[in-house]
Scaffold this active site. Sequence first.
Site, PDB file in Angstrom:
ATOM      1  N   ASN A   1       0.856  -1.193   0.000  1.00 17.71           N
ATOM      2  CA  ASN A   1       0.000   0.000   0.000  1.00 17.71           C
ATOM      3  C   ASN A   1       0.888   1.238   0.000  1.00 17.71           C
ATOM      4  OD1 ASN A   1      -1.816   2.048   0.488  1.00 17.71           O
ATOM      5  ND2 ASN A   1      -2.136   1.520   2.642  1.00 17.71           N
ATOM      6  N   TRP A   2       0.922   1.925  -1.128  1.00 18.44           N
ATOM      7  CA  TRP A   2       1.800   3.103  -1.236  1.00 18.44           C
ATOM      8  C   TRP A   2       1.261   4.311  -0.519  1.00 18.44           C
ATOM      9  CZ3 TRP A   2       4.211   4.040  -6.644  1.00 18.44           C
ATOM     10  CH2 TRP A   2       4.909   2.883  -7.045  1.00 18.44           C
ATOM     11  N   LYS A   3      -0.017   4.286  -0.151  1.00 24.67           N
ATOM     12  CA  LYS A   3      -0.660   5.501   0.372  1.00 24.67           C
ATOM     13  C   LYS A   3      -0.446   6.623  -0.653  1.00 24.67           C
ATOM     14  CE  LYS A   3       0.457   3.776   4.877  1.00 24.67           C
ATOM     15  NZ  LYS A   3       0.369   3.986   6.281  1.00 24.67           N
TER      16      LYS A   3
ATOM     17  N   HIS B   1      -9.375   1.110   5.712  1.00 29.43           N
ATOM     18  CA  HIS B   1      -8.021   1.373   6.231  1.00 29.43           C
ATOM     19  C   HIS B   1      -8.133   2.383   7.365  1.00 29.43           C
ATOM     20  CE1 HIS B   1      -3.881   2.728   6.523  1.00 29.43           C
ATOM     21  NE2 HIS B   1      -3.531   1.607   5.911  1.00 29.43           N
TER      22      HIS B   1
ATOM     23  N   GLU C   1      -6.503   4.873   8.181  1.00 32.75           N
ATOM     24  CA  GLU C   1      -6.355   6.293   7.807  1.00 32.75           C
ATOM     25  C   GLU C   1      -7.661   6.835   7.226  1.00 32.75           C
ATOM     26  OE1 GLU C   1      -2.766   5.855   5.485  1.00 32.75           O
ATOM     27  OE2 GLU C   1      -1.727   5.303   7.324  1.00 32.75           O
TER      28      GLU C   1
ATOM     29  N   GLU D   1      -4.861  -4.710  11.213  1.00 30.14           N
ATOM     30  CA  GLU D   1      -3.841  -3.652  11.250  1.00 30.14           C
ATOM     31  C   GLU D   1      -4.003  -2.840  12.531  1.00 30.14           C
ATOM     32  OE1 GLU D   1      -2.088  -2.467   7.335  1.00 30.14           O
ATOM     33  OE2 GLU D   1      -3.946  -1.380   7.405  1.00 30.14           O
TER      34      GLU D   1
ATOM     35  N   GLY E   1       3.007   2.465  10.515  1.00 27.74           N
ATOM     36  CA  GLY E   1       3.958   3.549  10.273  1.00 27.74           C
ATOM     37  C   GLY E   1       4.745   3.976  11.501  1.00 27.74           C
TER      38      GLY E   1
ATOM     39  N   SER F   1       3.970  -1.969  10.330  1.00 21.07           N
ATOM     40  CA  SER F   1       5.424  -2.013  10.457  1.00 21.07           C
ATOM     41  C   SER F   1       6.033  -3.376  10.133  1.00 21.07           C
ATOM     42  CB  SER F   1       5.846  -1.532  11.851  1.00 21.07           C
ATOM     43  OG  SER F   1       5.477  -0.169  12.020  1.00 21.07           O
TER      44      SER F   1
ATOM     45  N   GLY G   1       3.087  -1.021   4.207  1.00 21.89           N
ATOM     46  CA  GLY G   1       3.092   0.397   3.864  1.00 21.89           C
ATOM     47  C   GLY G   1       4.502   0.857   3.527  1.00 21.89           C
ATOM     48  N   GLY G   2       5.181   1.431   4.516  1.00 25.83           N
ATOM     49  CA  GLY G   2       6.501   2.030   4.304  1.00 25.83           C
ATOM     50  C   GLY G   2       7.488   1.166   3.527  1.00 25.83           C
TER      51      GLY G   2
HETATM   52  C1  PEP Z   1      -0.388   0.375   6.031  1.00 24.41           C
HETATM   53  O1  PEP Z   1      -0.292   1.409   5.405  1.00 24.41           O
HETATM   54  O2  PEP Z   1      -1.431  -0.271   5.954  1.00 24.41           O
HETATM   55  C2  PEP Z   1       0.741  -0.063   6.851  1.00 24.41           C
HETATM   56  C3  PEP Z   1       0.649  -1.198   7.467  1.00 24.41           C
HETATM   57  O3  PEP Z   1       1.841   0.769   6.910  1.00 24.41           O
HETATM   58  P1  PEP Z   1       3.288   0.411   7.572  1.00 24.41           P
HETATM   59  O4  PEP Z   1       3.739  -0.900   6.948  1.00 24.41           O
HETATM   60  O5  PEP Z   1       4.160   1.551   7.153  1.00 24.41           O
HETATM   61  O6  PEP Z   1       3.111   0.302   9.017  1.00 24.41           O
END
Ligand code: PEP
Length: 258
Positions: free
Chosen positions: A18-20, A104, A106, A176, A182, A221, A242-243
Site C-alpha cells: 500500500n503506497w498511500k 483502512h 487512515e 492492522e 507507520g 510495520s 506500507g513504508g
Molecule cells: C499500512 O499502510 O497499511 C501499513 C501497514 O503501513 P506500515 O507498513 O508503514 O506500518
Amino acid sequence: MTNAQQDQAPRRQLVAGNWKMHGNAALLRNIISNLLDKEDLPEQVDVLLLPPFPYLSLAAELIGDQRLLLGAQNLSEHEQGAYTGEVSADMLSETGCGYVLVGHSERRELYAESDALVAEKFVIAQRAGLRPILCMGETAEQHERELTEVIIARQLQAVIDRAGIGAFATAVLAYEPVWAIGTGKSASPEQAQQVHAFIRQTIADVDARIAGQIQILYGGSVKPDNAADLFVQTDIDGGLIGGAALHADQFMEICNAG
Ligand code: PEP
C-alpha cells in the site's frame, strides 16, 4: 488449531504493498521491473500492488499478463453520479484492478469513515467484481484498555450484517493495529496470531468453510526482518505493507518471506 482450520486446503499467502499517497511513475516502474525480474518469488505467494489512482493504468500496462495483482486504496460508496473527485468500483475494475482496500485506519480516522460506510464500500466493490480487503484494528488507547477484540468484532460484524457471510468467500481481511501502522512498532508474531485466530473464529462461528479459506493479512510495520516470523503464524496469510513497499529491495524481501 481452530475449528476453522480442520480439513482445509492450505491458504495461499498474499503480500500487498500500500503506497498511500507516496511515490511516482518512476518508483512504480522500478518496483514492477524488480518484481518481474526476479524468478524466485515463492510459488505460494501472490503479490498485490496498491499504488495511488493515477498510476493504476500504467501499473496495469506494465504488469500485462504477468503474475502480479493490482488493486486500489479506496473507492466511492456510490456506483456513479455527481460525486466530484470520487472513483467508482466499475472504473477501478475497468482499469485492471482486482482488489480494493476498505476501512483502512487512515480512512476511518482522517476521513471519518464509519463502520456503516466501510460496509457500503465493501458491498459496492463486490458488485463490480472487486475483492475488498477489509482492514480492521484498534487504536493505541483501545489496545491499552484491552478492547482489541471488542473493536475488531464490531468492525467485522458491521460488514457481516450488511453484506452477509457468503460475501466473505470473495474477500480478504487485514488486521492492522493502528498503533503499529507507520510507527516501526509491529505487533509481535504471538500478539498478531492471537488476534488473527480470534478473527477466524468469529467467522467460523457463522461459517466454518469460509473461515477456513479466507486470507487474513497482518499490517503494521512489517519489515524484511520481522516478516518471516509473522507470516509463519497459523492464521497469518501474508501482509499489508506500507513504508517498506516503497523500497523495491525491502518489498521483494518481504514477498520472499511469505
Ligand atoms: C499500512 O499502510 O497499511 C501499513 C501497514 O503501513 P506500515 O507498513 O508503514 O506500518
